[in-house]
Write a protein that holds these residues in place. Structure first.
Motif, mmCIF file in Angstrom:
data_model
loop_
_atom_site.group_PDB
_atom_site.id
_atom_site.type_symbol
_atom_site.label_atom_id
_atom_site.label_comp_id
_atom_site.label_asym_id
_atom_site.label_seq_id
_atom_site.Cartn_x
_atom_site.Cartn_y
_atom_site.Cartn_z
ATOM 1 N N ARG A 30 0.826 -1.219 0.000
ATOM 2 C CA ARG A 30 0.000 0.000 0.000
ATOM 3 C C ARG A 30 0.860 1.270 0.000
ATOM 4 N NH1 ARG A 30 -4.447 -2.415 4.249
ATOM 5 N NH2 ARG A 30 -4.726 -4.316 3.063
ATOM 6 N N GLY A 31 2.130 1.117 -0.020
ATOM 7 C CA GLY A 31 3.012 2.293 -0.091
ATOM 8 C C GLY A 31 4.327 2.026 0.621
ATOM 9 N N GLN A 32 5.371 2.751 0.228
ATOM 10 C CA GLN A 32 6.687 2.511 0.839
ATOM 11 C C GLN A 32 6.724 3.043 2.280
ATOM 12 O OE1 GLN A 32 9.718 4.458 -1.450
ATOM 13 N NE2 GLN A 32 9.293 6.447 -0.558
ATOM 14 N N MET A 33 7.479 2.361 3.118
ATOM 15 C CA MET A 33 7.570 2.736 4.537
ATOM 16 C C MET A 33 8.966 2.449 5.061
ATOM 17 S SD MET A 33 4.118 1.287 6.222
ATOM 18 C CE MET A 33 2.528 1.707 5.574
ATOM 19 N N TYR A 34 9.320 3.140 6.164
ATOM 20 C CA TYR A 34 10.577 2.805 6.825
ATOM 21 C C TYR A 34 10.261 1.906 8.016
ATOM 22 C CZ TYR A 34 9.302 6.989 9.530
ATOM 23 O OH TYR A 34 8.643 7.922 10.274
ATOM 24 N N GLY A 35 11.281 1.359 8.637
ATOM 25 C CA GLY A 35 11.122 0.292 9.630
ATOM 26 C C GLY A 35 10.129 0.606 10.733
ATOM 27 N N TYR A 36 10.333 1.752 11.415
ATOM 28 C CA TYR A 36 9.477 2.094 12.553
ATOM 29 C C TYR A 36 8.036 2.272 12.090
ATOM 30 C CZ TYR A 36 7.566 4.580 16.551
ATOM 31 O OH TYR A 36 6.773 4.941 17.604
ATOM 32 N N GLU A 37 7.909 2.972 10.977
ATOM 33 C CA GLU A 37 6.592 3.242 10.402
ATOM 34 C C GLU A 37 5.874 1.917 10.108
ATOM 35 O OE1 GLU A 37 7.028 5.376 6.760
ATOM 36 O OE2 GLU A 37 5.030 6.273 6.849
ATOM 37 N N LEU A 38 6.607 0.990 9.577
ATOM 38 C CA LEU A 38 6.067 -0.316 9.212
ATOM 39 C C LEU A 38 5.572 -1.063 10.453
ATOM 40 C CD1 LEU A 38 5.672 -2.392 6.887
ATOM 41 C CD2 LEU A 38 7.965 -3.225 7.392
ATOM 42 N N SER A 39 6.387 -1.031 11.513
ATOM 43 C CA SER A 39 5.997 -1.748 12.739
ATOM 44 C C SER A 39 4.722 -1.128 13.332
ATOM 45 C CB SER A 39 7.135 -1.746 13.762
ATOM 46 O OG SER A 39 7.329 -0.452 14.260
ATOM 47 N N GLN A 40 4.647 0.203 13.239
ATOM 48 C CA GLN A 40 3.453 0.881 13.737
ATOM 49 C C GLN A 40 2.234 0.505 12.889
ATOM 50 O OE1 GLN A 40 5.013 1.729 16.664
ATOM 51 N NE2 GLN A 40 3.462 3.332 16.666
ATOM 52 N N ALA A 41 2.445 0.485 11.572
ATOM 53 C CA ALA A 41 1.354 0.187 10.649
ATOM 54 C C ALA A 41 0.804 -1.217 10.883
ATOM 55 C CB ALA A 41 1.848 0.337 9.210
ATOM 56 N N ILE A 42 1.685 -2.155 11.123
ATOM 57 C CA ILE A 42 1.251 -3.553 11.361
ATOM 58 C C ILE A 42 0.347 -3.591 12.595
ATOM 59 C CG2 ILE A 42 2.039 -5.874 12.013
ATOM 60 C CD1 ILE A 42 4.545 -5.317 10.289
ATOM 61 N N GLU A 43 0.783 -2.892 13.640
ATOM 62 C CA GLU A 43 0.004 -2.889 14.887
ATOM 63 C C GLU A 43 -1.368 -2.243 14.678
ATOM 64 O OE1 GLU A 43 3.825 -2.662 17.868
ATOM 65 O OE2 GLU A 43 2.059 -1.415 18.359
ATOM 66 N N GLN A 44 -1.339 -1.101 13.999
ATOM 67 C CA GLN A 44 -2.602 -0.371 13.784
ATOM 68 C C GLN A 44 -3.560 -1.173 12.900
ATOM 69 O OE1 GLN A 44 -1.509 3.457 12.247
ATOM 70 N NE2 GLN A 44 -0.467 4.008 14.159
ATOM 71 N N ARG A 45 -3.029 -1.672 11.757
ATOM 72 C CA ARG A 45 -3.890 -2.384 10.815
ATOM 73 C C ARG A 45 -4.462 -3.665 11.410
ATOM 74 N NH1 ARG A 45 -1.741 -0.827 5.627
ATOM 75 N NH2 ARG A 45 -1.862 1.427 5.745
ATOM 76 N N SER A 46 -3.729 -4.264 12.344
ATOM 77 C CA SER A 46 -4.221 -5.527 12.936
ATOM 78 C C SER A 46 -4.927 -5.257 14.256
ATOM 79 C CB SER A 46 -3.051 -6.485 13.150
ATOM 80 O OG SER A 46 -2.189 -5.947 14.118
ATOM 81 N N SER A 47 -5.226 -3.966 14.475
ATOM 82 C CA SER A 47 -5.870 -3.557 15.733
ATOM 83 C C SER A 47 -5.067 -4.055 16.939
ATOM 84 C CB SER A 47 -7.300 -4.098 15.799
ATOM 85 O OG SER A 47 -8.033 -3.678 14.691
#
Lengths: 113, 569
Positions: A22-39
């Motif tokens: 869904r778009g390029q991300m850096y490491g921290y951003e990615l870890s945050q996104a995983i948590e948010q998207r998976s509630s």
């Protein structure tokens, strides 16, 4: 909820690829996104995240490049490659099958996005 | 990684975060560029994670939580390193694997060299003693010539120098006294006079039927056997030949022939079951005697009865001489080399031992080394190379034994028979294929064996040379008795001057004899197996090459050297 590491390990690459699709991300951003998207159900250990990203990079499923961030510090942005997209599609199909199988066994639905 | 760079990178991060990242990077231990990237990425991660903190204390606590989320630094470092290695491009992986393989191969090589170096030889046979036993006949010590030779050597007056060189190096044995300069002639006469007593003892020694020596060798190694008598005997032989030529000039014919025969007998003492070098010196001395005989016959007219007496004596010597190369002692030498340089692992397939060549003085004389340590180092390096490449003990022995057996077989055939059979010793023994692999497997084989064929040829040459002397004597006698030279060699036999026609091993036909205007010509067709009409080979300087491959070997008339001293005179 804390998943068993082996269980998470199996789906972690697919999760990372899905987020990056869904778009390029850096490491921290990615870890945050995983948590948010998976509630906050899926939390990838930080010690697992970077080795996982490097492994995906080695398999040419993602590619990383250094870019300047708005804060001024350089960050390594990861994006999914075309090969990664194909891999993700295949993984998703398999997970769907798995979910269907699990539903029959346990009587509940697991439907990947 | 430079501390200064990392300080800049960790600016704004709590100390504990910086230390953690440093520890991970240190434990990761990978390429610098990769570590810098990972460090920057982790630092960015911490910075992002701590962005929302309001004070240092909060930052410190949050950093601690992030560290906990990352887990054990060492484990993280291992995972990062492993993952980054997978990112390596193929060419880099290939290079790394190549270097790793080389490293492993090198370690294996070092371990193998250590294993080889630890090998110990098993010395079970005293080959010097065995060589002495086969050279010594069942005979009383009083029949041994060696003590008399030693006595003569003790009385030896040293060879004089002329223009800074030894006299015998300046003049050739094929020269006549008339071809010497005044100075050379005076020196030669003086040297002979000074050695008169020694020469008489030497001649007494040559009259003994046998000759055996007590051998000594450094480390009891056969390669190191000392043969100090060889150069002395050779010099005495040359001296006798010069005395013979000078006596011939003054008309002392009986003494002349006596000295020539003594020289030939001394040569015979060195032949038979002895080392090749001894046999070669023996052959050389017989050749001195033959050449001297021809020169005397050319220069001096001697009456028939004296020639007949000389011919009879010479014929007797030839009859008791052996013209076959004996390889027995040479084989002992080889077996001694094997037992000292190879291990015997109980199955006979031991390996070459590095450093074992240090026992021997092989080649030492040819190179100027500052000290023995330098020599030992060179020797060890060479023998280590041998150890890594040479065939094992059993294969080496088999290879050499086959070659020696073949050489012994070939001594029984004439050069012409070999020529007819399109024989090539190099091809038969596999010496023609000198590929690195083959030479490395049997290095000494390729060094020593090619010379053997030449030795067999030299032994054939002396046989025909000696027979040519007897035939020439008979022809000259025939002329003196009948008034003219015989038309053919058959006439010589029919008239009873020789019992049989001398055969040429290079044609398996009689030596070529032709009556010429007031003289005759006698020659062998030589090693080109072709009758060149009695042509002698001369080099660019006009020097006669006696045993040239390109021409006939002319015994009579004696081929004349370019008149070196006559020009001077």
């Amino acid at each position: 909820m804390k998943f068993e590491s082996q269980l998470l390990k199996g789906i972690a690459p697919a999760v990372v690829l899905e987020i990056l699709s869904r778009g390029q991300m850096y490491g921290y951003e990615l870890s945050q996104a995983i948590e948010q998207r998976s509630s906050e159900i899926l939390t990838l250990g930080k010690g697992t995240l970077y080795p996982l990203l490097y492994n995906l990079e080695a398999k040419k499923l993602v590619k990383g490049k250094w870019e300047d961030s708005p804060s001024g510090r350089k960050r390594r942005y990861y994006s999914i490659t075309s090969k990664g997209k194909e891999h993700l599609a295949a993984q998703k199909a398999q997970l769907k099958e798995l979910a269907a199988g699990l539903k029959f066994v346990f009587g509940f639905g697991v439907v990947p996005a | 990684m430079k501390r200064k760079d990392s300080k800049k990178l960790f600016a704004g991060l709590p100390l504990v975060a910086g230390e953690y990242i440093r520890l991970v990077i240190k434990k990761m231990g990978y390429r610098r560029k990769v570590r810098e990237d990972v460090q920057a990425e982790l630092a960015a991660h911490f910075e992002d994670a701590l962005r929302d903190c309001n004070n240092e204390q909060e930052k410190e606590q949050k950093a601690q939580k992030v560290i906990e989320a990352f887990g054990d630094a060492k484990m993280l470092a291992i995972l990062l390193r492993r993952a980054k290695k997978r990112c390596r491009p193929l060419w880099r992986t290939v290079i790394v694997r190549c270097f790793q393989t080389i490293d492993i191969a090198f370690i294996c090589l070092v371990l193998y060299c250590i294993y080889l170096s630890l090998g110990k030889p098993t010395i079970s046979v005293n080959y010097i003693q065995r060589a002495g036993e086969i050279a010594r006949p069942v005979a009383d010590e009083s029949l041994n010539a060696a003590p008399l030779y030693l006595k003569a050597f003790e009385m030896d007056v040293e060879e004089p120098n002329i223009a800074g060189k030894k006299l015998l190096k300046v003049i050739s044995g094929k020269q006549t006294p008339a071809e010497l300069t005044e100075e050379e002639l005076v020196l030669m006469k003086q040297w002979i006079a000074d050695n008169n007593d020694a020469l008489e003892i030497f001649k007494q020694a040559t009259n003994k039927p046998y000759c055996w020596w007590k051998r000594q060798a450094k480390n009891n190694v056969m390669f190191n056997v000392l043969m100090p008598e060889l150069s002395k005997i050779r010099n005495f032989g040359k001296l006798l030949c010069w005395r013979a030529k000078l006596d011939a000039v003054t008309g002392h014919v009986d003494e002349t022939f006596d000295d020539v025969l003594a020289c030939y007998r001394a040569g015979m003492h060195l032949k038979g079951p002895r080392s090749l070098i001894q046999q070669l010196v023996g052959i050389a001395m017989e050749a001195f005697a033959c050449n001297t005989s021809f020169i005397i016959l050319q220069e001096k007219e001697i009456d028939s009865p004296k020639l007949q007496a000389f011919q009879n004596e010479f014929k007797k010597l030839i009859a008791s001489d052996t013209f076959t190369v004996n390889f027995e002692v040479e084989k002992f030498c080889f077996y001694d080399f094997i037992q000292r340089c190879f291990t015997d692992n109980g199955r006979g397939s031991g390996h070459f031992i590095p450093g074992s060549l240090n026992l021997m003085d092989l080649g030492k004389g040819n190179i100027d080394f500052e000290d023995s340590n330098q020599w030992n180092a060179v020797n060890y390096t060479v023998s280590l190379g041998f150890a890594l490449t040479t065939a094992n003990r059993r294969e080496t022995i088999t290879k050499y034994e086959k070659a020696y057996d073949k050489y012994e077989e070939w001594t029984k055939t004439t050069p012409y028979q070999k020529h007819q059979a399109n024989f090539d010793a190099g091809r038969e023994l596999g010496l023609a294929d000198r590929s690195f692999v083959k030479v490395a497997r049997y290095p000494l084989y390729y060094i020593l064996m090619p010379a053997m064929e030449r030795v067999i040829e030299i032994s054939c040459r002396i046989k025909v040379h000696a027979k040519a002397v007897v035939t020439t004597l008979a022809i000259i006698r025939y002329k003196q008795d009948k008034g003219d030279y015989p038309e053919t060699l058959e006439q010589l036999v029919e008239a009873g001057y020789v019992k049989e026609i001398p055969m040429d091993p290079w044609s398996d036909k009689p030596l070529v004899y032709k009556k010429t205007e007031g003289n005759f010509i006698l020659y062998s067709v030589g090693s080109n197996f072709k009758d060149d009409g009695g042509e002698v080979f001369r080099d660019d300087k006009g020097k006669v090459k006696q045993w040239a491959d390109e021409s006939d070997w002319v015994f009579w008339p004696v081929p004349k050297e370019k008149a070196r001293n006559n020009e001077k005179k």
